[in-house]
Enzyme design. Structure first.
Site, PDB file in Angstrom:
ATOM      1  N   PRO A 135     -15.777  -8.263   3.029  1.00  7.11           N
ATOM      2  CA  PRO A 135     -15.971  -7.344   1.911  1.00  7.11           C
ATOM      3  C   PRO A 135     -14.743  -7.152   1.017  1.00  7.11           C
ATOM      4  O   PRO A 135     -13.618  -7.074   1.499  1.00  7.11           O
ATOM      5  CB  PRO A 135     -16.361  -6.021   2.578  1.00  7.11           C
ATOM      6  CG  PRO A 135     -16.071  -6.183   4.025  1.00  7.11           C
ATOM      7  CD  PRO A 135     -16.090  -7.652   4.318  1.00  7.11           C
ATOM      8  N   ASN A 136     -15.035  -7.083  -0.265  1.00  8.03           N
ATOM      9  CA  ASN A 136     -14.063  -6.777  -1.332  1.00  8.03           C
ATOM     10  C   ASN A 136     -13.110  -7.918  -1.650  1.00  8.03           C
ATOM     11  O   ASN A 136     -12.339  -7.807  -2.605  1.00  8.03           O
ATOM     12  CB  ASN A 136     -13.268  -5.495  -0.995  1.00  8.03           C
ATOM     13  CG  ASN A 136     -14.182  -4.303  -0.792  1.00  8.03           C
ATOM     14  OD1 ASN A 136     -14.982  -4.000  -1.674  1.00  8.03           O
ATOM     15  ND2 ASN A 136     -14.110  -3.648   0.351  1.00  8.03           N
ATOM     16  N   ARG A 165      -8.004  -5.561  -6.976  1.00 11.29           N
ATOM     17  CA  ARG A 165      -7.358  -4.940  -5.810  1.00 11.29           C
ATOM     18  C   ARG A 165      -5.843  -4.862  -6.051  1.00 11.29           C
ATOM     19  O   ARG A 165      -5.319  -5.466  -6.985  1.00 11.29           O
ATOM     20  CB  ARG A 165      -7.706  -5.709  -4.523  1.00 11.29           C
ATOM     21  CG  ARG A 165      -9.190  -5.571  -4.188  1.00 11.29           C
ATOM     22  CD  ARG A 165      -9.537  -6.102  -2.827  1.00 11.29           C
ATOM     23  NE  ARG A 165      -9.259  -5.130  -1.773  1.00 11.29           N
ATOM     24  CZ  ARG A 165      -9.534  -5.358  -0.486  1.00 11.29           C
ATOM     25  NH1 ARG A 165     -10.091  -6.500  -0.115  1.00 11.29           N
ATOM     26  NH2 ARG A 165      -9.265  -4.437   0.418  1.00 11.29           N
ATOM     27  N   TYR A 197      -2.101  -7.689  -2.222  1.00  9.47           N
ATOM     28  CA  TYR A 197      -2.918  -8.901  -2.098  1.00  9.47           C
ATOM     29  C   TYR A 197      -2.475 -10.042  -3.024  1.00  9.47           C
ATOM     30  O   TYR A 197      -3.057 -11.118  -2.985  1.00  9.47           O
ATOM     31  CB  TYR A 197      -4.392  -8.560  -2.345  1.00  9.47           C
ATOM     32  CG  TYR A 197      -4.933  -7.618  -1.282  1.00  9.47           C
ATOM     33  CD1 TYR A 197      -5.033  -8.032   0.045  1.00  9.47           C
ATOM     34  CD2 TYR A 197      -5.309  -6.312  -1.590  1.00  9.47           C
ATOM     35  CE1 TYR A 197      -5.496  -7.180   1.031  1.00  9.47           C
ATOM     36  CE2 TYR A 197      -5.776  -5.447  -0.608  1.00  9.47           C
ATOM     37  CZ  TYR A 197      -5.865  -5.890   0.697  1.00  9.47           C
ATOM     38  OH  TYR A 197      -6.326  -5.043   1.673  1.00  9.47           O
ATOM     39  N   ASN A 240     -11.710 -14.395   7.294  1.00 10.22           N
ATOM     40  CA  ASN A 240     -11.006 -13.169   6.931  1.00 10.22           C
ATOM     41  C   ASN A 240     -12.069 -12.069   6.916  1.00 10.22           C
ATOM     42  O   ASN A 240     -12.797 -11.918   5.927  1.00 10.22           O
ATOM     43  CB  ASN A 240     -10.338 -13.294   5.557  1.00 10.22           C
ATOM     44  CG  ASN A 240      -9.546 -12.041   5.219  1.00 10.22           C
ATOM     45  OD1 ASN A 240      -9.708 -10.994   5.842  1.00 10.22           O
ATOM     46  ND2 ASN A 240      -8.690 -12.132   4.217  1.00 10.22           N
ATOM     47  N   ALA A 246     -12.129  -5.569   5.929  1.00  7.76           N
ATOM     48  CA  ALA A 246     -12.157  -4.276   6.646  1.00  7.76           C
ATOM     49  C   ALA A 246     -12.981  -4.346   7.935  1.00  7.76           C
ATOM     50  O   ALA A 246     -12.728  -3.584   8.878  1.00  7.76           O
ATOM     51  CB  ALA A 246     -12.687  -3.175   5.731  1.00  7.76           C
ATOM     52  N   GLU A 284      -8.580 -16.359  12.670  1.00  4.24           N
ATOM     53  CA  GLU A 284      -8.630 -15.137  11.853  1.00  4.24           C
ATOM     54  C   GLU A 284      -7.471 -15.174  10.863  1.00  4.24           C
ATOM     55  O   GLU A 284      -6.336 -15.475  11.259  1.00  4.24           O
ATOM     56  CB  GLU A 284      -8.495 -13.937  12.795  1.00  4.24           C
ATOM     57  CG  GLU A 284      -8.438 -12.589  12.103  1.00  4.24           C
ATOM     58  CD  GLU A 284      -8.110 -11.454  13.095  1.00  4.24           C
ATOM     59  OE1 GLU A 284      -8.024 -11.696  14.323  1.00  4.24           O
ATOM     60  OE2 GLU A 284      -7.913 -10.322  12.615  1.00  4.24           O
ATOM     61  N   HIS A 306      -5.546 -13.190   7.329  1.00  2.56           N
ATOM     62  CA  HIS A 306      -5.412 -12.048   6.413  1.00  2.56           C
ATOM     63  C   HIS A 306      -4.402 -12.402   5.346  1.00  2.56           C
ATOM     64  O   HIS A 306      -3.380 -13.049   5.636  1.00  2.56           O
ATOM     65  CB  HIS A 306      -4.951 -10.793   7.161  1.00  2.56           C
ATOM     66  CG  HIS A 306      -5.921 -10.382   8.222  1.00  2.56           C
ATOM     67  ND1 HIS A 306      -7.100  -9.733   7.930  1.00  2.56           N
ATOM     68  CD2 HIS A 306      -5.913 -10.582   9.560  1.00  2.56           C
ATOM     69  CE1 HIS A 306      -7.770  -9.543   9.060  1.00  2.56           C
ATOM     70  NE2 HIS A 306      -7.077 -10.048  10.054  1.00  2.56           N
ATOM     71  N   ARG A 314       0.819  -2.205   7.797  1.00  6.63           N
ATOM     72  CA  ARG A 314       0.135  -1.269   6.895  1.00  6.63           C
ATOM     73  C   ARG A 314      -0.339  -0.030   7.665  1.00  6.63           C
ATOM     74  O   ARG A 314       0.216   0.298   8.694  1.00  6.63           O
ATOM     75  CB  ARG A 314      -0.997  -2.018   6.184  1.00  6.63           C
ATOM     76  CG  ARG A 314      -0.474  -3.201   5.363  1.00  6.63           C
ATOM     77  CD  ARG A 314      -1.596  -3.950   4.678  1.00  6.63           C
ATOM     78  NE  ARG A 314      -2.331  -3.084   3.763  1.00  6.63           N
ATOM     79  CZ  ARG A 314      -3.522  -3.398   3.247  1.00  6.63           C
ATOM     80  NH1 ARG A 314      -4.094  -4.554   3.563  1.00  6.63           N
ATOM     81  NH2 ARG A 314      -4.137  -2.566   2.420  1.00  6.63           N
TER      82      ARG A 314
HETATM   83  C1  DQA Z   1      -7.363  -7.987   4.718  1.00  4.29           C
HETATM   84  C2  DQA Z   1      -6.722  -6.796   5.430  1.00  4.29           C
HETATM   85  C3  DQA Z   1      -7.753  -5.734   5.753  1.00  4.29           C
HETATM   86  O1  DQA Z   1      -7.137  -4.619   6.401  1.00  4.29           O
HETATM   87  C4  DQA Z   1      -8.394  -5.233   4.476  1.00  4.29           C
HETATM   88  O2  DQA Z   1      -9.419  -4.299   4.765  1.00  4.29           O
HETATM   89  C5  DQA Z   1      -8.903  -6.318   3.607  1.00  4.29           C
HETATM   90  C6  DQA Z   1      -8.155  -7.559   3.481  1.00  4.29           C
HETATM   91  C7  DQA Z   1      -6.311  -9.019   4.252  1.00  4.29           C
HETATM   92  O3  DQA Z   1      -6.724 -10.129   3.942  1.00  4.29           O
HETATM   93  O4  DQA Z   1      -5.132  -8.697   4.159  1.00  4.29           O
HETATM   94  O5  DQA Z   1      -9.901  -6.158   2.894  1.00  4.29           O
HETATM   95  O6  DQA Z   1      -8.230  -8.635   5.636  1.00  4.29           O
END
Ligand code: DQA
Length: 142
Positions: free
Chosen positions: A9-10, A17, A22, A73, A76, A97, A99, A106
């Protein structure tokens, strides 16, 4: 070999963002980087994004059924989706995994990943390069 790259998501809205967290790459630019880095490692990347937990679970089932390696990835969902964790566990090919940010640097709620325990490894904190590093790790595993 095809690699399924799943973004949660997002992530499709990197354009709005926080760029201090990011970076300033848009989602389409990130997809280009993932695709070219896959090719450089001899893979074809099938890059997908969804804000929907059920959709991500069905893509993990697809990877399990077809023995596709996965780079995910979970965004959240990383921090609380036991359903995605259980689906990731079904994937017997390597699953990495990733990120963009370093969740451990964080807020405290980001310090828990329910996915890491069923991943071969986790790469975070290198911006878009996290995905390129994951391709390299995958190459070494296969
Ligand atoms: C994320 C880190 C997560 O905590 C966050 O909710 C994201 C992006 C990252 O790629 O840094 O949406 O997965």
């Amino acid at each position: 070999m095809k690699v399924l790259v799943i973004n949660g998501p997002n992530l499709s809205r990197l354009d709005i963002r926080d760029s201090s967290i990011y970076g300033d790459m848009s989602y389409p630019q990130l997809v280009n980087l993932i695709e070219s880095s896959a090719l450089a490692h001899g893979f074809t990347a099938d890059v997908r994004q969804s804000d929907d937990e059920a959709q991500i679970i069905s893509w993990l089932h697809e990877a399990a059924d077809n023995s596709h390696p996965v780079i995910i990835n979970p965004a959240a969902f990383t921090h609380y989706s036991y359903a995605i964790r259980d689906a990731a566990e079904l994937v017997k090919s390597p699953l990495i995994e990733v990120h963009l940010s370093n969740p451990l640097a964080r807020e405290e709620f980001r310090h828990t990943s329910v996915i890491s325990g069923v991943a071969n490894g986790t790469i975070g904190g290198f911006g878009p390069n996290s995905y390129a590093l994951a391709m390299s790790a995958l190459k070494a595993l296969l």
